[in-house]
Design a protein around this motif. Structure first.
Motif, mmCIF file in Angstrom:
data_model
loop_
_atom_site.group_PDB
_atom_site.id
_atom_site.type_symbol
_atom_site.label_atom_id
_atom_site.label_comp_id
_atom_site.label_asym_id
_atom_site.label_seq_id
_atom_site.Cartn_x
_atom_site.Cartn_y
_atom_site.Cartn_z
ATOM 1 N N ILE A 181 0.868 -1.173 0.000
ATOM 2 C CA ILE A 181 0.000 0.000 0.000
ATOM 3 C C ILE A 181 0.907 1.227 0.000
ATOM 4 O O ILE A 181 1.852 1.295 0.784
ATOM 5 C CB ILE A 181 -0.897 0.006 1.255
ATOM 6 N N ILE A 182 0.626 2.164 -0.876
ATOM 7 C CA ILE A 182 1.393 3.411 -0.893
ATOM 8 C C ILE A 182 0.434 4.580 -0.730
ATOM 9 O O ILE A 182 -0.730 4.499 -1.117
ATOM 10 C CB ILE A 182 2.244 3.587 -2.166
ATOM 11 N N GLU A 183 0.932 5.630 -0.141
ATOM 12 C CA GLU A 183 0.159 6.856 0.012
ATOM 13 C C GLU A 183 0.977 7.995 -0.574
ATOM 14 O O GLU A 183 2.087 8.251 -0.130
ATOM 15 C CB GLU A 183 -0.139 7.104 1.487
ATOM 16 N N THR A 184 0.425 8.660 -1.577
ATOM 17 C CA THR A 184 1.113 9.768 -2.235
ATOM 18 C C THR A 184 0.249 11.021 -2.166
ATOM 19 O O THR A 184 -0.923 10.955 -1.826
ATOM 20 C CB THR A 184 1.406 9.430 -3.716
ATOM 21 N N ASP A 185 0.839 12.133 -2.521
ATOM 22 C CA ASP A 185 0.120 13.408 -2.510
ATOM 23 C C ASP A 185 -0.746 13.608 -3.745
ATOM 24 O O ASP A 185 -1.643 14.442 -3.741
ATOM 25 C CB ASP A 185 1.100 14.575 -2.395
ATOM 26 N N GLN A 198 1.908 11.159 -8.822
ATOM 27 C CA GLN A 198 2.992 10.521 -8.068
ATOM 28 C C GLN A 198 2.775 9.017 -7.964
ATOM 29 O O GLN A 198 3.714 8.239 -8.107
ATOM 30 C CB GLN A 198 3.090 11.110 -6.663
ATOM 31 N N ALA A 199 1.547 8.618 -7.709
ATOM 32 C CA ALA A 199 1.250 7.190 -7.591
ATOM 33 C C ALA A 199 1.515 6.470 -8.908
ATOM 34 O O ALA A 199 2.146 5.410 -8.938
ATOM 35 C CB ALA A 199 -0.196 6.982 -7.144
ATOM 36 N N LEU A 200 1.047 7.043 -10.006
ATOM 37 C CA LEU A 200 1.241 6.411 -11.304
ATOM 38 C C LEU A 200 2.709 6.404 -11.722
ATOM 39 O O LEU A 200 3.189 5.444 -12.333
ATOM 40 C CB LEU A 200 0.368 7.090 -12.360
ATOM 41 N N ALA A 201 3.440 7.445 -11.369
ATOM 42 C CA ALA A 201 4.879 7.473 -11.654
ATOM 43 C C ALA A 201 5.599 6.365 -10.891
ATOM 44 O O ALA A 201 6.534 5.739 -11.408
ATOM 45 C CB ALA A 201 5.470 8.837 -11.305
ATOM 46 N N MET A 202 5.145 6.096 -9.669
ATOM 47 C CA MET A 202 5.759 5.031 -8.874
ATOM 48 C C MET A 202 5.458 3.664 -9.492
ATOM 49 O O MET A 202 6.331 2.794 -9.537
ATOM 50 C CB MET A 202 5.258 5.103 -7.430
ATOM 51 N N SER A 229 -0.209 -7.167 -11.889
ATOM 52 C CA SER A 229 -0.454 -6.160 -10.870
ATOM 53 C C SER A 229 -1.951 -5.863 -10.796
ATOM 54 O O SER A 229 -2.699 -6.065 -11.743
ATOM 55 C CB SER A 229 0.318 -4.870 -11.159
ATOM 56 N N SER A 230 -2.325 -5.394 -9.649
ATOM 57 C CA SER A 230 -3.704 -4.994 -9.397
ATOM 58 C C SER A 230 -3.651 -3.676 -8.647
ATOM 59 O O SER A 230 -3.012 -3.583 -7.604
ATOM 60 C CB SER A 230 -4.395 -6.064 -8.548
ATOM 61 N N LEU A 231 -4.298 -2.663 -9.191
ATOM 62 C CA LEU A 231 -4.273 -1.340 -8.571
ATOM 63 C C LEU A 231 -5.646 -0.993 -8.027
ATOM 64 O O LEU A 231 -6.661 -1.236 -8.681
ATOM 65 C CB LEU A 231 -3.881 -0.265 -9.586
ATOM 66 N N LYS A 232 -5.656 -0.426 -6.849
ATOM 67 C CA LYS A 232 -6.853 0.189 -6.288
ATOM 68 C C LYS A 232 -6.472 1.615 -5.959
ATOM 69 O O LYS A 232 -5.422 1.857 -5.375
ATOM 70 C CB LYS A 232 -7.279 -0.498 -4.988
#
Length: 87
Positions: free
Chosen positions: A27-31, A35-39, A57-60
């Motif tokens: 789980i990641i938390e970005t601003d 940023q999330a998609l770049a990661m 991969s599975s993204l939520k």
């Protein structure tokens, strides 16, 4: 798989974003969404360079503007209601 996973986790850790490694995902938390998609894109690059021939991969996405520390806040909210839980 940990040889691949550890390289991605190192990138996430080094990014400075809050994250939580779980047995079945991270789980990641970005601003921002960017940023999330770049990661995610960086993770694919790392796996490609490492010779990983297949990536599943599975993204939520849970996007809520103006809130910080949501991972910790969600767990704390449950703890307030029922006491200690594993996390």
């Amino acid at each position: 798989m940990s040889a691949y996973v550890s390289q991605v986790i190192q990138m996430i850790r080094d990014s400075g974003s809050d994250y939580q490694l779980t047995p079945m995902g991270t789980i990641i938390e970005t601003d921002s969404l960017a940023q999330a998609l770049a990661m995610v894109e960086a993770a694919y690059g790392i796996l490609d360079q490492a010779g990983c021939g297949r990536v599943y991969s599975s993204l939520k996405l849970d996007i809520r503007k103006g809130k910080k520390n949501r991972m910790q806040g969600k767990v704390a909210s449950v703890r307030e209601k029922i006491g200690d839980v594993r996390s």
